[in-house]
Design a protein around this motif. Structure first.
Motif, PDB file in Angstrom:
ATOM      1  N   GLY A   2       0.816  -1.203   0.000  1.00 46.47           N
ATOM      2  CA  GLY A   2       0.000   0.000   0.000  1.00 46.47           C
ATOM      3  C   GLY A   2       0.851   1.255   0.000  1.00 46.47           C
ATOM      4  O   GLY A   2       2.061   1.219   0.260  1.00 46.47           O
ATOM      5  N   PRO A   3       0.237   2.393  -0.268  1.00 41.82           N
ATOM      6  CA  PRO A   3       1.004   3.643  -0.348  1.00 41.82           C
ATOM      7  C   PRO A   3       1.620   4.069   0.977  1.00 41.82           C
ATOM      8  O   PRO A   3       2.716   4.628   1.001  1.00 41.82           O
ATOM      9  CB  PRO A   3      -0.019   4.665  -0.842  1.00 41.82           C
ATOM     10  CG  PRO A   3      -1.344   4.068  -0.575  1.00 41.82           C
ATOM     11  CD  PRO A   3      -1.178   2.591  -0.593  1.00 41.82           C
ATOM     12  N   SER A   4       0.967   3.804   2.096  1.00 39.68           N
ATOM     13  CA  SER A   4       1.540   4.210   3.378  1.00 39.68           C
ATOM     14  C   SER A   4       2.771   3.376   3.722  1.00 39.68           C
ATOM     15  O   SER A   4       3.749   3.900   4.260  1.00 39.68           O
ATOM     16  CB  SER A   4       0.501   4.107   4.487  1.00 39.68           C
ATOM     17  OG  SER A   4       0.078   2.767   4.638  1.00 39.68           O
ATOM     18  N   ILE A   5       2.740   2.091   3.391  1.00 43.08           N
ATOM     19  CA  ILE A   5       3.895   1.234   3.650  1.00 43.08           C
ATOM     20  C   ILE A   5       5.052   1.622   2.742  1.00 43.08           C
ATOM     21  O   ILE A   5       6.211   1.693   3.192  1.00 43.08           O
ATOM     22  CB  ILE A   5       3.506  -0.250   3.464  1.00 43.08           C
ATOM     23  CG1 ILE A   5       2.488  -0.643   4.529  1.00 43.08           C
ATOM     24  CG2 ILE A   5       4.737  -1.145   3.531  1.00 43.08           C
ATOM     25  CD1 ILE A   5       1.895  -1.996   4.354  1.00 43.08           C
ATOM     26  N   LYS A   6       4.754   1.923   1.492  1.00 40.15           N
ATOM     27  CA  LYS A   6       5.807   2.376   0.576  1.00 40.15           C
ATOM     28  C   LYS A   6       6.423   3.685   1.055  1.00 40.15           C
ATOM     29  O   LYS A   6       7.635   3.866   0.995  1.00 40.15           O
ATOM     30  CB  LYS A   6       5.246   2.558  -0.834  1.00 40.15           C
ATOM     31  CG  LYS A   6       5.053   1.284  -1.592  1.00 40.15           C
ATOM     32  CD  LYS A   6       4.584   1.586  -3.002  1.00 40.15           C
ATOM     33  CE  LYS A   6       4.343   0.310  -3.756  1.00 40.15           C
ATOM     34  NZ  LYS A   6       3.868   0.557  -5.119  1.00 40.15           N
ATOM     35  N   TYR A  80       3.267 -10.459   4.799  1.00 39.91           N
ATOM     36  CA  TYR A  80       1.941 -10.062   5.271  1.00 39.91           C
ATOM     37  C   TYR A  80       1.639  -8.588   5.013  1.00 39.91           C
ATOM     38  O   TYR A  80       0.508  -8.157   5.170  1.00 39.91           O
ATOM     39  CB  TYR A  80       1.742 -10.401   6.749  1.00 39.91           C
ATOM     40  CG  TYR A  80       2.541  -9.574   7.714  1.00 39.91           C
ATOM     41  CD1 TYR A  80       2.068  -8.359   8.176  1.00 39.91           C
ATOM     42  CD2 TYR A  80       3.762 -10.023   8.186  1.00 39.91           C
ATOM     43  CE1 TYR A  80       2.798  -7.607   9.066  1.00 39.91           C
ATOM     44  CE2 TYR A  80       4.496  -9.277   9.076  1.00 39.91           C
ATOM     45  CZ  TYR A  80       4.012  -8.075   9.517  1.00 39.91           C
ATOM     46  OH  TYR A  80       4.734  -7.338  10.398  1.00 39.91           O
ATOM     47  N   LEU A  81       2.629  -7.802   4.611  1.00 41.09           N
ATOM     48  CA  LEU A  81       2.394  -6.402   4.297  1.00 41.09           C
ATOM     49  C   LEU A  81       2.063  -6.168   2.826  1.00 41.09           C
ATOM     50  O   LEU A  81       1.774  -5.043   2.440  1.00 41.09           O
ATOM     51  CB  LEU A  81       3.615  -5.560   4.687  1.00 41.09           C
ATOM     52  CG  LEU A  81       3.906  -5.477   6.181  1.00 41.09           C
ATOM     53  CD1 LEU A  81       5.205  -4.740   6.427  1.00 41.09           C
ATOM     54  CD2 LEU A  81       2.771  -4.812   6.911  1.00 41.09           C
ATOM     55  N   THR A  82       2.103  -7.210   2.004  1.00 36.77           N
ATOM     56  CA  THR A  82       1.795  -7.042   0.591  1.00 36.77           C
ATOM     57  C   THR A  82       0.290  -6.903   0.405  1.00 36.77           C
ATOM     58  O   THR A  82      -0.514  -7.292   1.260  1.00 36.77           O
ATOM     59  CB  THR A  82       2.299  -8.237  -0.233  1.00 36.77           C
ATOM     60  OG1 THR A  82       1.646  -9.428   0.226  1.00 36.77           O
ATOM     61  CG2 THR A  82       3.803  -8.395  -0.104  1.00 36.77           C
ATOM     62  N   GLN A  83      -0.093  -6.365  -0.726  1.00 38.55           N
ATOM     63  CA  GLN A  83      -1.511  -6.129  -0.987  1.00 38.55           C
ATOM     64  C   GLN A  83      -2.274  -7.445  -1.126  1.00 38.55           C
ATOM     65  O   GLN A  83      -3.418  -7.546  -0.680  1.00 38.55           O
ATOM     66  CB  GLN A  83      -1.665  -5.288  -2.248  1.00 38.55           C
ATOM     67  CG  GLN A  83      -3.094  -4.847  -2.497  1.00 38.55           C
ATOM     68  CD  GLN A  83      -3.198  -3.845  -3.617  1.00 38.55           C
ATOM     69  OE1 GLN A  83      -2.203  -3.422  -4.185  1.00 38.55           O
ATOM     70  NE2 GLN A  83      -4.409  -3.454  -3.928  1.00 38.55           N
ATOM     71  N   GLU A  84      -1.654  -8.459  -1.704  1.00 33.14           N
ATOM     72  CA  GLU A  84      -2.336  -9.748  -1.855  1.00 33.14           C
ATOM     73  C   GLU A  84      -2.648 -10.363  -0.495  1.00 33.14           C
ATOM     74  O   GLU A  84      -3.732 -10.917  -0.272  1.00 33.14           O
ATOM     75  CB  GLU A  84      -1.477 -10.720  -2.672  1.00 33.14           C
ATOM     76  CG  GLU A  84      -1.253 -10.310  -4.112  1.00 33.14           C
ATOM     77  CD  GLU A  84      -0.107  -9.322  -4.270  1.00 33.14           C
ATOM     78  OE1 GLU A  84       0.786  -9.265  -3.397  1.00 33.14           O
ATOM     79  OE2 GLU A  84      -0.122  -8.585  -5.264  1.00 33.14           O
ATOM     80  N   ALA A  85      -1.700 -10.270   0.432  1.00 30.86           N
ATOM     81  CA  ALA A  85      -1.930 -10.817   1.771  1.00 30.86           C
ATOM     82  C   ALA A  85      -3.023 -10.037   2.494  1.00 30.86           C
ATOM     83  O   ALA A  85      -3.868 -10.625   3.178  1.00 30.86           O
ATOM     84  CB  ALA A  85      -0.638 -10.795   2.577  1.00 30.86           C
ATOM     85  N   GLN A  86      -3.032  -8.721   2.344  1.00 25.69           N
ATOM     86  CA  GLN A  86      -4.070  -7.908   2.986  1.00 25.69           C
ATOM     87  C   GLN A  86      -5.451  -8.239   2.422  1.00 25.69           C
ATOM     88  O   GLN A  86      -6.438  -8.276   3.155  1.00 25.69           O
ATOM     89  CB  GLN A  86      -3.764  -6.417   2.807  1.00 25.69           C
ATOM     90  CG  GLN A  86      -2.498  -5.959   3.492  1.00 25.69           C
ATOM     91  CD  GLN A  86      -2.598  -6.015   5.003  1.00 25.69           C
ATOM     92  OE1 GLN A  86      -3.627  -5.676   5.567  1.00 25.69           O
ATOM     93  NE2 GLN A  86      -1.535  -6.447   5.646  1.00 25.69           N
ATOM     94  N   GLU A  87      -5.519  -8.478   1.121  1.00 22.20           N
ATOM     95  CA  GLU A  87      -6.808  -8.853   0.517  1.00 22.20           C
ATOM     96  C   GLU A  87      -7.278 -10.200   1.043  1.00 22.20           C
ATOM     97  O   GLU A  87      -8.470 -10.401   1.271  1.00 22.20           O
ATOM     98  CB  GLU A  87      -6.688  -8.876  -0.996  1.00 22.20           C
ATOM     99  CG  GLU A  87      -6.604  -7.496  -1.610  1.00 22.20           C
ATOM    100  CD  GLU A  87      -6.352  -7.530  -3.102  1.00 22.20           C
ATOM    101  OE1 GLU A  87      -6.173  -8.637  -3.678  1.00 22.20           O
ATOM    102  OE2 GLU A  87      -6.328  -6.454  -3.722  1.00 22.20           O
TER     103      GLU A  87
END
Length: 140
Positions: A2-6, A80-87
């Motif tokens: 996500g943008p905040s993590i980036k 776990y911080l990737t977008q796929e894991a969050q979805e």
């Protein structure tokens, strides 16, 4: 990601420019900064600062070690911080909320509110002054 993590990761990368690096081999580095030094292990994704262990994102010390090793910083972010894991995590938790359009009448009169009970905040009284913190000594 996500943008905040980036944004947090790029902030760590930018802040990591002024540190010294010593390579101990086997992807273990000593990061020297100011008056202290830390040990970074890229294989185990750990830093003696413990920020990397706590939030899953390389701290600024680990980012400096990764840059000196000429690796991609995104490779060392926990899965776990990737977008796929969050979805996958929030797939069944997020349920769409139904919305309704409520019309607001232009003119409201007394008849509209005659049978409505309005709740008021409770009536509380405060003491006239701040409560004493110490007992008053007796005259005797």
């Amino acid at each position: 990601m996500g943008p905040s993590i980036k944004a947090k990761l790029m902030e760590n990368v930018m802040r990591s420019d002024r540190m010294g690096i010593q390579d101990y081999g086997n992807d273990i580095f000593r990061v020297i900064f100011g008056k202290g030094d830390l040990t970074v292990d890229l294989n185990n994704h750990t830093c003696s600062y413990n920020a990397w262990d706590m939030n899953g994102m390389p701290c600024l010390h680990a980012c400096d070690a990764i840059k000196s090793f000429h690796e991609n910083v995104y490779k060392y972010v926990d899965k776990y911080l990737t977008q796929e894991a969050q979805e996958k995590i929030y797939n069944k938790v997020m349920i769409a909320i139904e919305t309704y359009v409520i019309t607001i009448p232009d003119i409201l009169n007394y008849d509209d509110y005659r049978h409505t009970v309005f709740l008021q905040p409770p009536f509380t009284t405060w003491p006239p002054e701040r409560p004493r913190t110490q007992k008053v000594e007796s005259q005797f």
